[in-house]
Write an enzyme that holds these catalytic residues in place. Sequence first.
Site, PDB file in Angstrom:
ATOM      1  CB  ALA A 120      -1.487  -9.241   8.722  1.00 48.72           C
ATOM      2  CG  LEU A 122      -4.167  -6.503  10.084  1.00 46.73           C
ATOM      3  CD1 LEU A 122      -3.701  -6.922  11.476  1.00 46.73           C
ATOM      4  CD2 LEU A 122      -5.680  -6.699   9.956  1.00 46.73           C
ATOM      5  CB  SER A 124       1.389  -1.882   8.727  1.00 44.60           C
ATOM      6  OG  SER A 124       1.788  -2.533   7.532  1.00 44.60           O
ATOM      7  CB  SER A 125       1.243   0.761   3.932  1.00 40.16           C
ATOM      8  OG  SER A 125      -0.073   0.415   3.546  1.00 40.16           O
ATOM      9  CG  ASP A 169      -6.470   0.731   3.683  1.00 40.52           C
ATOM     10  OD1 ASP A 169      -7.560   0.198   3.930  1.00 40.52           O
ATOM     11  OD2 ASP A 169      -5.597   0.203   2.972  1.00 40.52           O
ATOM     12  CE1 TYR A 221      -6.333  -2.860  -3.657  1.00 42.08           C
ATOM     13  CE2 TYR A 221      -5.708  -1.178  -5.244  1.00 42.08           C
ATOM     14  CZ  TYR A 221      -6.414  -1.557  -4.120  1.00 42.08           C
ATOM     15  OH  TYR A 221      -7.201  -0.643  -3.461  1.00 42.08           O
TER      16      TYR A 221
END
Length: 380
Positions: A120, A122, A124-125, A169, A221
């Site tokens: 999503a 957000l 998580s990685s 992040d 990316y």
Amino acid sequence: MNGTAAEFEWTFGYPAESVWSAPGRINLIGEHTDYNDGFVLPMALDHSLAVAAARRDDGTVRLRSRQEPGATDVAVDELEPGSVTGWAGYPAGAIWALLRCGHRVGGLDLLVDSTIPTGAGLSSSAALTCATALATLHLYGIDTDRRSIARAAQHAEGEFVGMPCGILDQSAVLLAERGHALFMDTRSLQTEQVPVDLAEHGLALLTIDTRAPHRLVGGEYAERRRCCEQAARTLGVPALREIDAARLPETLDALDDDRTRRRVRHVVTENERVLRTVELLRAGKLRDVGPLLTASHVSLRDDYEVSVAEVDTAVDAALEAGALGARITGGGFGGCVIALVDEHRASACTEAVRAAYHRNGFTPPETFTVTPAAGARREA
């Protein structure tokens, strides 16, 4: 997180020594600026990931997850890029990065338990790499600052996993404070905690998981990062951060192709939007941030070309239903949309997005509101 500790004992047959949690993140504004030495404004989420861990004396790392299938066992001295793939590459990469930094760490048993929606956008990685790094350092009695941990976690993703991300992040996961967004200069790594009190202003930040798969390890990316780095070399600057927004038109004229010009224009104008957003938040003018969010989305959609149909549908529907501003958040190619809405309009915006998805035959989205949460911490 008691369930995580209990699951660890059930899985490995003995108690965990420590449990650490790390949040997901939403980036309020400042997309694809971090690897260009620019400005970002993320905040942590209440959705979090927990890592329960204990030391081993045989130099083996055993990795398990409550959400992901499979088991990974690998010797610490055999960790190298490409040696561990899939979800386990992130915690393995975190341990590898700590070793590369010169930290003397050894074997571990580690169990992951997450409430962060995967795919999503957000982060998580980042939560997984940062929680693993914190747990590992704690268990082996190593004290280091969180900015250094963020850099190690970034190397884990970039060099071990193969996702050439910036520092946004990991910094949000480790440095965020409850009730604040993290204003960060990714060149100097200087940060400022900027208050974001949505309730005081009668606002909500609606998050829409578009259900469009968010996969960034592929080439899109990396291609955009390479394009920006090449443009900086062509323009004779260390990074696109150096481009003066007031001289942007003539700067763009110095570039050969339209695609590169559009990529550069996004980065330069996005930095300006971050700075303006911070000014507005400092002044308590949260409602005025809305148009900047929408302008960011238009730039990401048209100049950086990282949006997809589900995302654009969610943004357009939210705006038509009265959102003050909306945009894609995260690296793009799927993931989540955020919409700044009057608190009493959150339900109407949600229903409008759902109706638009139904008309277009898309998988129904998940929606929730978010408030700025605290960064990673020890739970047990």
